[in-house]
Design a protein around this motif. Structure first.
Motif, short mmCIF file in Angstrom:
data_model
loop_
_atom_site.label_atom_id
_atom_site.label_comp_id
_atom_site.label_asym_id
_atom_site.label_seq_id
_atom_site.Cartn_x
_atom_site.Cartn_y
_atom_site.Cartn_z
N UNK A 173 0.82 -1.20 0.00
CA UNK A 173 0.00 0.00 0.00
C UNK A 173 0.86 1.26 0.00
N UNK A 174 1.93 1.28 0.77
CA UNK A 174 2.77 2.47 0.80
C UNK A 174 3.49 2.66 -0.52
N UNK A 175 3.85 1.56 -1.18
CA UNK A 175 4.44 1.69 -2.51
C UNK A 175 3.44 2.31 -3.48
N UNK A 176 2.18 1.88 -3.35
CA UNK A 176 1.12 2.43 -4.20
C UNK A 176 0.88 3.91 -3.90
N UNK A 177 0.91 4.27 -2.62
CA UNK A 177 0.70 5.67 -2.22
C UNK A 177 1.80 6.55 -2.82
N UNK A 178 3.02 6.08 -2.80
CA UNK A 178 4.11 6.86 -3.40
C UNK A 178 3.89 7.06 -4.90
N UNK A 179 3.41 6.00 -5.56
CA UNK A 179 3.15 6.13 -7.00
C UNK A 179 2.03 7.13 -7.26
N UNK A 180 0.99 7.10 -6.41
CA UNK A 180 -0.12 8.03 -6.57
C UNK A 180 0.35 9.47 -6.40
N UNK A 181 1.19 9.71 -5.42
CA UNK A 181 1.69 11.07 -5.22
C UNK A 181 2.52 11.52 -6.42
N UNK A 182 3.30 10.60 -6.99
CA UNK A 182 4.08 10.94 -8.19
C UNK A 182 3.15 11.35 -9.34
N UNK A 183 1.92 10.80 -9.32
CA UNK A 183 0.93 11.15 -10.35
C UNK A 183 0.14 12.40 -9.99
N UNK A 184 0.46 13.02 -8.85
CA UNK A 184 -0.19 14.26 -8.48
C UNK A 184 -1.37 14.12 -7.54
N UNK A 185 -1.63 12.91 -7.04
CA UNK A 185 -2.75 12.71 -6.11
C UNK A 185 -2.34 13.18 -4.72
N UNK A 186 -3.24 13.88 -4.05
CA UNK A 186 -3.02 14.33 -2.68
C UNK A 186 -3.53 13.26 -1.72
N UNK A 187 -2.71 12.91 -0.73
CA UNK A 187 -3.05 11.84 0.21
C UNK A 187 -3.20 12.43 1.60
N UNK A 188 -4.33 12.15 2.26
CA UNK A 188 -4.53 12.52 3.67
C UNK A 188 -4.66 11.22 4.44
N UNK A 189 -3.79 11.05 5.41
CA UNK A 189 -3.64 9.79 6.13
C UNK A 189 -3.89 9.97 7.62
N UNK A 199 7.64 7.96 8.10
CA UNK A 199 8.29 7.52 6.87
C UNK A 199 7.66 8.14 5.63
N UNK A 200 6.34 8.40 5.67
CA UNK A 200 5.61 8.76 4.45
C UNK A 200 5.27 10.24 4.31
N UNK A 201 4.96 10.91 5.40
CA UNK A 201 4.30 12.22 5.32
C UNK A 201 5.26 13.35 4.95
N UNK A 202 4.71 14.32 4.22
CA UNK A 202 5.41 15.58 3.98
C UNK A 202 5.14 16.57 5.11
N UNK A 203 3.87 16.61 5.55
CA UNK A 203 3.49 17.46 6.67
C UNK A 203 2.68 16.65 7.67
N UNK A 204 2.65 17.17 8.89
CA UNK A 204 1.94 16.50 9.98
C UNK A 204 1.02 17.51 10.66
#
Length: 308
Positions: A173-189, A199-204
């Motif tokens: 799932x985290x590999x998929x999340x990274x790919x989604x962000x590379x495609x411009x998708x915004x992720x809220x976790x 490990x994953x977040x840009x902001x907290x």
């Protein structure tokens, strides 16, 4: 850059009088991974549910890519994918049909190639004709993610997505999340596995008792609030910390055989190089040393306790 989600003055008070959210102001940047952290009952799921149109807000405004969630509901909701905590699946529907149906609900035309890609990315393609009732708990969680991605959203909410699932799914799932962000998708976790957020977040963002108590770039947060610790194993035990070293605030172990120096990037205390030089000048030798730094989890726990 205009935020893709803008939350202004959002509150939620239930008929019982319980105030779940209190004037939340929060902007989510386009293309980032944002970790929303908080203890149980802090208001994380309520806030997500309001943005996704599942729960009505008591006051305030929310826009998604400029679309108000009240007056332009369809446009706003069409940009959002949601993976909720609960597993909500038609038990007797097949995996592929479940994803196709979710895609159709958003008015998207059939796209077998896209659905196949999503299922392959989530290791579900071999189960495409299996009914949901036959899937393991981890596979059902994967199917929930596939449903959320079925209509090609630009914003993806993941509400405790790895709770109770195996390590392999988390890694996938985290590999998929990274790919989604590379495609411009915004992720809220949101997650209770704070090492994942680290490990994953840009902001907290940290929420507690319905209030946002902190929003910060993760690296800057670690720099500001993180603490570092240097432990020195001494060749000869000490009876006390020598007076010339008093300014370092050193801790001496009960047996006198170990010195501990705690510091941070904001501290006015001298650095490690200065400490080692002064130890040598005082004739204190050490046989080994170890260093470690605060984790995001330790910072989070400290923030929540301080607010409480």
């Amino acid at each position: 850059m205009q935020p893709i989600i803008s939350i202004s003055g959002v509150s939620k008070t239930y008929a019982s009088g319980f105030s779940a959210l209190k004037k939340i102001d929060l902007d989510i940047r386009r293309g980032e991974i944002f970790a929303l952290l908080g203890p149980n009952g802090a208001g994380k799921t309520t806030l997500i549910s309001i943005v996704c149109g599942i729960v009505n807000r008591s006051s305030g405004t929310v826009t998604v890519d400029g679309h108000d969630i009240g007056t332009a509901y369809r446009a706003a909701r069409g940009l959002i994918g949601l993976v909720p905590q609960e597993l909500t699946l038609d038990a007797f529907e097949t995996v592929r049909a479940t994803v196709n149906y979710s895609r159709g609900l958003f008015g998207k035309p059939a796209n077998p190639a896209f659905v196949e890609k999503v299922l392959r990315d989530l290791s579900l393609w071999e189960k495409r004709d299996a009914k949901a009732i036959t899937l393991s708990g981890g596979m059902k969680r994967r199917l929930m993610i596939a449903k959320a991605l079925s209509h090609e959203p630009r914003v993806l909410f993941l509400d405790e997505p790895t709770a109770g699932v195996d390590v392999e799914l988390r890694q996938d799932m985290w590999a998929m999340v990274r790919r989604l962000r590379e495609d411009g998708v915004t992720i809220i976790l949101t997650t209770h596995y704070i090492e994942e957020a680290q490990a994953m977040a840009d902001r907290v963002g940290v929420i507690n008792h319905g209030e946002i108590i902190l929003v910060e770039d993760k690296d800057e947060l670690m720099r500001k609030l993180g603490r570092k610790r240097l432990e020195l194993e001494l060749r000869e035990p000490l009876g006390a910390v020598p007076a010339p070293l008093a300014g370092y605030g050193l801790e001496l172990a009960a047996d006198g055989g170990r010195l501990v120096y705690t510091y941070d990037d904001q501290s006015e205390r001298p650095g490690v190089a200065s400490l080692l030089r002064d130890l040598g000048a005082a004739g204190i030798e050490f046989r080994d040393l170890a260093t470690n730094a605060s984790t995001l989890e330790e910072i989070f726990v400290g923030l929540v306790r301080e607010k409480a």
